[in-house]
Design a protein around this motif. Structure first.
Motif, PDB file in Angstrom:
ATOM      1  N   TRP A  90      32.947  30.242  63.749  1.00 29.09           N
ATOM      2  CA  TRP A  90      34.129  30.914  62.741  1.00 29.09           C
ATOM      3  C   TRP A  90      34.061  29.558  61.949  1.00 29.09           C
ATOM      4  CZ3 TRP A  90      37.510  34.456  63.981  1.00 29.09           C
ATOM      5  CH2 TRP A  90      37.088  34.926  65.572  1.00 29.09           C
ATOM      6  N   ALA A  91      33.409  28.540  61.375  1.00 30.07           N
ATOM      7  CA  ALA A  91      34.306  27.551  60.571  1.00 30.07           C
ATOM      8  C   ALA A  91      32.709  28.179  59.397  1.00 30.07           C
ATOM      9  CB  ALA A  91      33.255  26.532  60.990  1.00 30.07           C
ATOM     10  N   HIS A  92      31.075  28.802  59.456  1.00 26.10           N
ATOM     11  CA  HIS A  92      30.547  28.950  58.473  1.00 26.10           C
ATOM     12  C   HIS A  92      31.098  30.243  57.756  1.00 26.10           C
ATOM     13  CE1 HIS A  92      26.760  30.936  56.875  1.00 26.10           C
ATOM     14  NE2 HIS A  92      27.709  32.283  56.732  1.00 26.10           N
ATOM     15  N   TRP A  93      31.484  31.353  58.187  1.00 31.78           N
ATOM     16  CA  TRP A  93      32.700  32.247  57.623  1.00 31.78           C
ATOM     17  C   TRP A  93      34.104  31.949  56.969  1.00 31.78           C
ATOM     18  CZ3 TRP A  93      29.509  35.730  56.788  1.00 31.78           C
ATOM     19  CH2 TRP A  93      28.329  36.482  58.182  1.00 31.78           C
ATOM     20  N   ILE A  94      34.371  30.914  57.422  1.00 29.29           N
ATOM     21  CA  ILE A  94      35.738  30.335  57.151  1.00 29.29           C
ATOM     22  C   ILE A  94      35.384  29.160  55.164  1.00 29.29           C
ATOM     23  CG2 ILE A  94      37.880  28.396  56.858  1.00 29.29           C
ATOM     24  CD1 ILE A  94      37.336  29.543  59.961  1.00 29.29           C
ATOM     25  N   GLY A  95      34.284  28.446  55.580  1.00 33.26           N
ATOM     26  CA  GLY A  95      33.584  28.072  54.401  1.00 33.26           C
ATOM     27  C   GLY A  95      33.090  28.167  52.977  1.00 33.26           C
ATOM     28  N   ARG A  96      32.726  29.887  53.763  1.00 31.51           N
ATOM     29  CA  ARG A  96      31.993  30.392  52.445  1.00 31.51           C
ATOM     30  C   ARG A  96      33.068  31.033  51.049  1.00 31.51           C
ATOM     31  NH1 ARG A  96      29.419  35.373  53.581  1.00 31.51           N
ATOM     32  NH2 ARG A  96      27.900  34.805  52.456  1.00 31.51           N
ATOM     33  N   ARG A  97      32.524  31.387  50.264  1.00 31.05           N
ATOM     34  CA  ARG A  97      32.951  32.532  48.734  1.00 31.05           C
ATOM     35  C   ARG A  97      34.110  32.028  49.334  1.00 31.05           C
ATOM     36  NH1 ARG A  97      32.283  37.697  49.114  1.00 31.05           N
ATOM     37  NH2 ARG A  97      32.393  37.543  47.138  1.00 31.05           N
ATOM     38  N   ASN A  98      34.654  30.511  49.230  1.00 32.39           N
ATOM     39  CA  ASN A  98      36.257  30.141  48.638  1.00 32.39           C
ATOM     40  C   ASN A  98      37.125  30.377  47.262  1.00 32.39           C
ATOM     41  OD1 ASN A  98      36.065  27.520  51.441  1.00 32.39           O
ATOM     42  ND2 ASN A  98      35.979  29.419  51.475  1.00 32.39           N
ATOM     43  N   SER A  99      35.815  30.471  46.585  1.00 37.08           N
ATOM     44  CA  SER A  99      36.529  30.593  44.548  1.00 37.08           C
ATOM     45  C   SER A  99      36.822  32.745  45.229  1.00 37.08           C
ATOM     46  CB  SER A  99      35.550  30.403  43.994  1.00 37.08           C
ATOM     47  OG  SER A  99      35.120  29.036  44.213  1.00 37.08           O
ATOM     48  N   ALA A 100      35.970  33.070  45.250  1.00 40.59           N
ATOM     49  CA  ALA A 100      35.823  34.621  45.141  1.00 40.59           C
ATOM     50  C   ALA A 100      37.077  34.596  46.457  1.00 40.59           C
ATOM     51  CB  ALA A 100      34.437  34.805  46.210  1.00 40.59           C
ATOM     52  N   ALA A 101      37.162  34.107  47.160  1.00 40.09           N
ATOM     53  CA  ALA A 101      38.717  34.641  48.311  1.00 40.09           C
ATOM     54  C   ALA A 101      39.954  34.078  47.773  1.00 40.09           C
ATOM     55  CB  ALA A 101      39.040  34.034  50.122  1.00 40.09           C
ATOM     56  N   VAL A 102      39.946  32.793  46.816  1.00 38.17           N
ATOM     57  CA  VAL A 102      41.294  33.284  45.850  1.00 38.17           C
ATOM     58  C   VAL A 102      41.251  34.323  44.936  1.00 38.17           C
ATOM     59  CG1 VAL A 102      42.724  31.751  44.276  1.00 38.17           C
ATOM     60  CG2 VAL A 102      41.210  30.579  46.679  1.00 38.17           C
ATOM     61  N   LYS A 103      40.364  34.408  43.956  1.00 37.70           N
ATOM     62  CA  LYS A 103      39.964  35.251  43.405  1.00 37.70           C
ATOM     63  C   LYS A 103      40.867  36.686  43.536  1.00 37.70           C
ATOM     64  CE  LYS A 103      37.020  37.551  39.886  1.00 37.70           C
ATOM     65  NZ  LYS A 103      37.217  38.677  40.118  1.00 37.70           N
ATOM     66  N   ALA A 104      40.409  36.880  44.391  1.00 35.72           N
ATOM     67  CA  ALA A 104      40.623  38.139  45.371  1.00 35.72           C
ATOM     68  C   ALA A 104      41.727  38.816  45.477  1.00 35.72           C
ATOM     69  CB  ALA A 104      40.013  38.870  46.326  1.00 35.72           C
ATOM     70  N   VAL A 105      42.296  37.309  46.499  1.00 32.51           N
ATOM     71  CA  VAL A 105      44.311  37.731  46.787  1.00 32.51           C
ATOM     72  C   VAL A 105      45.126  37.549  46.140  1.00 32.51           C
ATOM     73  CG1 VAL A 105      45.501  36.757  48.155  1.00 32.51           C
ATOM     74  CG2 VAL A 105      43.357  36.990  49.215  1.00 32.51           C
ATOM     75  N   ARG A 106      44.120  36.689  44.498  1.00 25.60           N
ATOM     76  CA  ARG A 106      45.453  36.955  43.456  1.00 25.60           C
ATOM     77  C   ARG A 106      45.675  37.704  43.536  1.00 25.60           C
ATOM     78  NH1 ARG A 106      42.579  32.567  40.621  1.00 25.60           N
ATOM     79  NH2 ARG A 106      41.259  34.566  39.542  1.00 25.60           N
ATOM     80  N   GLU A 107      43.788  38.467  43.042  1.00 26.38           N
ATOM     81  CA  GLU A 107      44.257  39.918  41.288  1.00 26.38           C
ATOM     82  C   GLU A 107      45.370  41.579  42.696  1.00 26.38           C
ATOM     83  OE1 GLU A 107      39.645  40.769  41.217  1.00 26.38           O
ATOM     84  OE2 GLU A 107      40.035  39.266  39.153  1.00 26.38           O
ATOM     85  N   GLN A 108      45.036  41.027  44.023  1.00 27.97           N
ATOM     86  CA  GLN A 108      45.594  42.169  45.451  1.00 27.97           C
ATOM     87  C   GLN A 108      46.729  41.649  44.533  1.00 27.97           C
ATOM     88  OE1 GLN A 108      42.777  41.803  48.688  1.00 27.97           O
ATOM     89  NE2 GLN A 108      44.989  42.310  48.797  1.00 27.97           N
ATOM     90  N   LEU A 109      47.444  40.407  44.528  1.00 32.47           N
ATOM     91  CA  LEU A 109      48.976  39.981  44.592  1.00 32.47           C
ATOM     92  C   LEU A 109      49.108  40.653  43.439  1.00 32.47           C
ATOM     93  CD1 LEU A 109      49.015  36.697  47.090  1.00 32.47           C
ATOM     94  CD2 LEU A 109      50.612  39.331  47.138  1.00 32.47           C
ATOM     95  N   ASP A 110      48.808  40.760  41.930  1.00 36.53           N
ATOM     96  CA  ASP A 110      48.539  40.443  40.883  1.00 36.53           C
ATOM     97  C   ASP A 110      49.021  42.115  40.684  1.00 36.53           C
ATOM     98  OD1 ASP A 110      49.268  40.000  38.130  1.00 36.53           O
ATOM     99  OD2 ASP A 110      47.437  40.721  37.624  1.00 36.53           O
ATOM    100  N   ALA A 111      48.250  42.552  41.324  1.00 32.79           N
ATOM    101  CA  ALA A 111      47.570  44.650  41.222  1.00 32.79           C
ATOM    102  C   ALA A 111      49.069  44.453  41.778  1.00 32.79           C
ATOM    103  CB  ALA A 111      46.749  44.994  41.655  1.00 32.79           C
ATOM    104  N   ASP A 112      49.555  44.401  42.604  1.00 35.54           N
ATOM    105  CA  ASP A 112      50.533  44.680  43.077  1.00 35.54           C
ATOM    106  C   ASP A 112      51.891  45.010  42.937  1.00 35.54           C
ATOM    107  OD1 ASP A 112      49.220  46.411  45.665  1.00 35.54           O
ATOM    108  OD2 ASP A 112      49.659  44.509  46.629  1.00 35.54           O
ATOM    109  N   HIS A 113      51.750  43.890  41.117  1.00 35.20           N
ATOM    110  CA  HIS A 113      53.230  43.133  41.311  1.00 35.20           C
ATOM    111  C   HIS A 113      53.934  42.259  41.904  1.00 35.20           C
ATOM    112  CE1 HIS A 113      52.384  45.944  37.710  1.00 35.20           C
ATOM    113  NE2 HIS A 113      52.321  46.761  39.034  1.00 35.20           N
TER     114      HIS A 113
END
Length: 218
Positions: A90-113
């Motif tokens: 589990w820690a492997h999948w949690i510890g990777r691509r963290n910056s991309a995760a923030v970007k993805a969720v931020r963009e989704q919430l922005d797109a949803d207004h």
């Protein structure tokens, strides 16, 4: 009908500090969001634990009508796990691509207004993002639910599973807008029990955060 708000989006909104009007806990936010995605996928029956490693149980096309699979970030995380040549911790999948995760969720919430995200530059050079809530009601509702789950004393088996996950992941991910240092000391036994209720993803997040801290210290 109100759109379902999954764990990654809930924790992103809860990372927003209303007093400081900015996202707090950014150091580990990506790991928290990745853990939240894994917890949501496990709860939805798409992932399972097998000897401490993540395995895919269902990997269907999003057209089948499952709202979890229709969420772009959740789908991305599921696809990553499914594409792995072997099961990983589990820690492997949690510890990777963290910056991309923030970007993805931020963009989704922005797109949803739900939020307004703007990219700016400090001193005209260093890029950074500002985030503002367009409507504070969702965050307020999630914060109150998390507070009741942690401090209300309700039996664990009666807690909403997302509220329990929010609290456990916030505690293990050092998200202090949800679980403060004082809360961690005062409610230590309850937090431990909530982490066990959520499952191996909570321990995986704690391990990923500790590894990140150790790497930073080195």
């Amino acid at each position: 009908m109100e759109t379902e708000i999954f764990l990654p989006a809930r924790l992103f909104l809860l990372a927003y500090d209303p007093k400081k009007q900015r996202i707090a806990g950014a150091w580990h936010l990506g790991a928290v969001l990745r853990a939240a995605a894994l917890a949501e996928l496990q709860s939805g029956g798409h992932l399972a634990d097998e000897n401490g490693r993540v395995v895919v149980t269902h990997h269907r096309h999003p057209d089948h009508g499952d709202p979890v699979l229709a969420d772009p970030f959740l789908r991305t995380v599921l696809d990553e796990v499914a594409a792995s040549p072997k099961p990983r911790k589990w820690a492997h999948w949690i510890g990777r691509r963290n910056s991309a995760a923030v970007k993805a969720v931020r963009e989704q919430l922005d797109a949803d207004h739900t939020i307004k995200a703007e990219r700016r530059r400090a001193f005209g050079v260093v890029p950074y993002w500002t985030v503002a809530l367009r409507d504070t009601r969702a965050r307020t509702r999630f914060a109150e639910s998390a507070r009741r789950a942690l401090r209300g004393g309700e039996p664990l088996d009666r807690l909403d599973r997302r509220d329990a996950a929010v609290v456990a992941l916030a505690a293990n991910g050092e998200l202090r807008t949800v679980v403060s240092g004082a809360d961690k000391r005062k409610y230590k036994p309850r937090l431990k029990a909530m982490g066990e209720l959520v499952g191996p993803v909570a321990k995986g997040l704690k391990s990923a955060v500790q590894a990140s801290q150790a790497a930073a210290a080195a």
